[in-house]
Scaffold this active site. Sequence first.
Site, PDB file in Angstrom:
ATOM      1  N   GLU A 177      -9.293 -21.277 -24.512  1.00  0.00           N
ATOM      2  CA  GLU A 177     -10.889 -21.735 -25.689  1.00  0.00           C
ATOM      3  C   GLU A 177      -9.836 -22.619 -26.899  1.00  0.00           C
ATOM      4  OE1 GLU A 177     -11.941 -17.957 -25.675  1.00  0.00           O
ATOM      5  OE2 GLU A 177     -14.107 -18.482 -24.905  1.00  0.00           O
ATOM      6  N   ALA A 231      -7.324 -13.817 -26.946  1.00  0.00           N
ATOM      7  CA  ALA A 231      -7.502 -12.403 -28.000  1.00  0.00           C
ATOM      8  C   ALA A 231      -6.568 -11.556 -27.778  1.00  0.00           C
ATOM      9  CB  ALA A 231      -9.256 -12.348 -28.405  1.00  0.00           C
ATOM     10  N   GLY A 269      -8.791 -16.812 -24.368  1.00  0.00           N
ATOM     11  CA  GLY A 269      -9.019 -17.271 -26.346  1.00  0.00           C
ATOM     12  C   GLY A 269      -8.319 -18.502 -26.323  1.00  0.00           C
ATOM     13  N   GLU A 302     -10.937 -13.542 -17.777  1.00  0.00           N
ATOM     14  CA  GLU A 302     -11.852 -12.042 -19.157  1.00  0.00           C
ATOM     15  C   GLU A 302     -12.686 -11.514 -18.311  1.00  0.00           C
ATOM     16  OE1 GLU A 302     -12.019 -15.764 -19.837  1.00  0.00           O
ATOM     17  OE2 GLU A 302     -11.188 -15.709 -22.388  1.00  0.00           O
TER      18      GLU A 302
HETATM   19  N1  CO8 Z   1      -3.459  -9.227 -26.064  1.00  0.00           N
HETATM   20  C1  CO8 Z   1      -2.299  -8.639 -26.758  1.00  0.00           C
HETATM   21  N2  CO8 Z   1      -0.663  -8.209 -26.204  1.00  0.00           N
HETATM   22  C2  CO8 Z   1      -0.747  -9.394 -24.972  1.00  0.00           C
HETATM   23  C3  CO8 Z   1      -1.519 -10.341 -24.638  1.00  0.00           C
HETATM   24  C4  CO8 Z   1      -2.381 -10.275 -25.448  1.00  0.00           C
HETATM   25  N3  CO8 Z   1      -3.225 -11.214 -24.980  1.00  0.00           N
HETATM   26  N4  CO8 Z   1      -0.868 -10.849 -23.569  1.00  0.00           N
HETATM   27  C5  CO8 Z   1       0.519 -10.766 -23.408  1.00  0.00           C
HETATM   28  N5  CO8 Z   1       0.559  -9.757 -24.507  1.00  0.00           N
HETATM   29  C6  CO8 Z   1       1.870  -8.775 -24.660  1.00  0.00           C
HETATM   30  C7  CO8 Z   1       2.057  -7.699 -23.497  1.00  0.00           C
HETATM   31  O1  CO8 Z   1       1.254  -6.611 -23.926  1.00  0.00           O
HETATM   32  C8  CO8 Z   1       3.637  -7.720 -23.271  1.00  0.00           C
HETATM   33  O2  CO8 Z   1       3.206  -6.642 -24.385  1.00  0.00           O
HETATM   34  P1  CO8 Z   1       4.932  -5.541 -24.622  1.00  0.00           P
HETATM   35  O3  CO8 Z   1       5.920  -6.122 -24.549  1.00  0.00           O
HETATM   36  O4  CO8 Z   1       4.472  -4.776 -25.787  1.00  0.00           O
HETATM   37  O5  CO8 Z   1       3.989  -5.111 -23.656  1.00  0.00           O
HETATM   38  C9  CO8 Z   1       3.954  -8.858 -23.848  1.00  0.00           C
HETATM   39  O6  CO8 Z   1       2.434  -9.554 -24.689  1.00  0.00           O
HETATM   40  C10 CO8 Z   1       4.495  -9.522 -22.898  1.00  0.00           C
HETATM   41  O7  CO8 Z   1       3.563 -10.245 -21.737  1.00  0.00           O
HETATM   42  P2  CO8 Z   1       3.987  -9.076 -20.244  1.00  0.00           P
HETATM   43  O8  CO8 Z   1       4.874  -8.724 -20.534  1.00  0.00           O
HETATM   44  O9  CO8 Z   1       2.302  -8.686 -19.990  1.00  0.00           O
HETATM   45  O10 CO8 Z   1       3.697 -11.258 -20.536  1.00  0.00           O
HETATM   46  P3  CO8 Z   1       4.034 -11.627 -18.506  1.00  0.00           P
HETATM   47  O11 CO8 Z   1       5.365 -12.857 -17.936  1.00  0.00           O
HETATM   48  O12 CO8 Z   1       4.852 -10.340 -17.730  1.00  0.00           O
HETATM   49  O13 CO8 Z   1       2.691 -11.762 -18.004  1.00  0.00           O
HETATM   50  C11 CO8 Z   1       0.723 -12.690 -19.035  1.00  0.00           C
HETATM   51  C12 CO8 Z   1       1.981 -12.624 -18.882  1.00  0.00           C
HETATM   52  C13 CO8 Z   1       0.461 -13.211 -16.993  1.00  0.00           C
HETATM   53  C14 CO8 Z   1       0.602 -13.513 -19.826  1.00  0.00           C
HETATM   54  C15 CO8 Z   1       0.193 -11.559 -18.808  1.00  0.00           C
HETATM   55  O14 CO8 Z   1       0.809 -11.406 -20.015  1.00  0.00           O
HETATM   56  C16 CO8 Z   1      -1.301 -11.273 -19.626  1.00  0.00           C
HETATM   57  O15 CO8 Z   1      -2.077 -11.224 -18.691  1.00  0.00           O
HETATM   58  N6  CO8 Z   1      -2.111 -11.332 -20.712  1.00  0.00           N
HETATM   59  C17 CO8 Z   1      -3.178 -11.013 -20.790  1.00  0.00           C
HETATM   60  C18 CO8 Z   1      -3.997 -12.335 -21.162  1.00  0.00           C
HETATM   61  C19 CO8 Z   1      -5.762 -12.939 -21.093  1.00  0.00           C
HETATM   62  O16 CO8 Z   1      -6.519 -11.798 -20.384  1.00  0.00           O
HETATM   63  N7  CO8 Z   1      -6.500 -12.864 -22.010  1.00  0.00           N
HETATM   64  C20 CO8 Z   1      -7.593 -12.754 -22.128  1.00  0.00           C
HETATM   65  C21 CO8 Z   1      -7.265 -12.153 -22.984  1.00  0.00           C
HETATM   66  S1  CO8 Z   1      -9.341 -11.584 -23.492  1.00  0.00           S
HETATM   67  C22 CO8 Z   1      -9.547 -13.019 -23.939  1.00  0.00           C
HETATM   68  O17 CO8 Z   1      -9.494 -13.943 -24.546  1.00  0.00           O
HETATM   69  C23 CO8 Z   1     -11.372 -13.230 -24.229  1.00  0.00           C
HETATM   70  C24 CO8 Z   1     -11.157 -14.277 -25.698  1.00  0.00           C
HETATM   71  C25 CO8 Z   1     -13.051 -13.868 -26.080  1.00  0.00           C
HETATM   72  C26 CO8 Z   1     -12.641 -12.919 -27.308  1.00  0.00           C
HETATM   73  C27 CO8 Z   1     -14.133 -13.009 -27.846  1.00  0.00           C
HETATM   74  C28 CO8 Z   1     -14.749 -11.921 -29.436  1.00  0.00           C
HETATM   75  C29 CO8 Z   1     -14.274 -10.478 -28.360  1.00  0.00           C
END
Ligand code: CO8
Length: 260
Positions: free
Chosen positions: A114, A66, A111, A134
């Site tokens: 999921e 998400a 997400g 999460e």
């Molecule tokens: N949301 C928003 N932006 C994101 C997300 C995300 N989930 N994932 C990556 N991005 C963005 C980064 O912020 C970055 O943006 P910017 O270039 O502006 O800095 C860009 O994408 C590229 O990402 P990274 O620079 O971080 O890339 P890396 O190769 O260094 O890392 C990862 C890749 C490991 C995937 C890393 O991006 C990461 O950890 N992302 C988050 C993963 C995460 O925590 N996902 C779970 C989110 S919570 C969720 O999904 C809950 C679902 C249920 C919700 C229910 C309703 C409330």
Amino acid sequence: MAFENVLIERDEATAIVTINRPKVLNALNTPTLDELRRTILELKQDGEVRVVIVTGAGEKAFVAGADINELAVQTPTGGREHALAGQHVFDLIENMGKPVIAAINGYALGGGCELAMACTLRLAADTAKLGQPEIALGLIPGYAGTQRLSRLVGKGKAMEMILTGTPITAEEAQRIGLVNRVVPAAELMAQARALAAQLAKSAPIAMRYIINAVNKGVEMPFAEACQYEATLFGLVASTDDMKEGTAAFLAKRKPEFRGR
Ligand code: CO8
């Protein structure tokens, strides 16, 4: 239909749906989820489409979860509504009555994992990583991850993945039953399309009933689920496709199913 964050491509009876926000690793924000909902409803109604592939734009991510920008400012009531809205979209995917293949081309986190689990089958690139991270955000899964993951891989492994938040490799995901197949990244889409083309030749009504019997049946007591299966078996016996399939076998020719 033309959307900003969801691309739809047609390849004969296969529809390829691409989540298209590569700059944020295809994170699902509210507009994207809504586009996905409308896409699934449209493809469900489209009689020409027999199989759907869902994938992510770019080479790095399927869907990295998400959109954390939205999560960071959510309120308790908003969070609940957001979770329910996402669960609704994923339920539509799980129960659309056509096979939906997740082509997991990279990170499938939160997400994203999921979303993959709501699909009927999962093909992963050997470079993919899957997980429910999460907990690292002080959150829990909200798009039914606690439920689908434990049903797919068992309670113990699901607990470990969700409590630690540590992503696993595609190979490990296959070992525990989270994905069906792992393929070299460069071959992922070709293999997904080939599987889709194979499924597209199958009898559509029978496929719909199989998906329905499995999805509904796992939530029922065994004896009741068997009754349900028998009812669907009776219903499928009323189709032209059943007549065609059995007649083709007996005549030693290939069947041509029309979904009637
Ligand atoms: N949301 C928003 N932006 C994101 C997300 C995300 N989930 N994932 C990556 N991005 C963005 C980064 O912020 C970055 O943006 P910017 O270039 O502006 O800095 C860009 O994408 C590229 O990402 P990274 O620079 O971080 O890339 P890396 O190769 O260094 O890392 C990862 C890749 C490991 C995937 C890393 O991006 C990461 O950890 N992302 C988050 C993963 C995460 O925590 N996902 C779970 C989110 S919570 C969720 O999904 C809950 C679902 C249920 C919700 C229910 C309703 C409330």
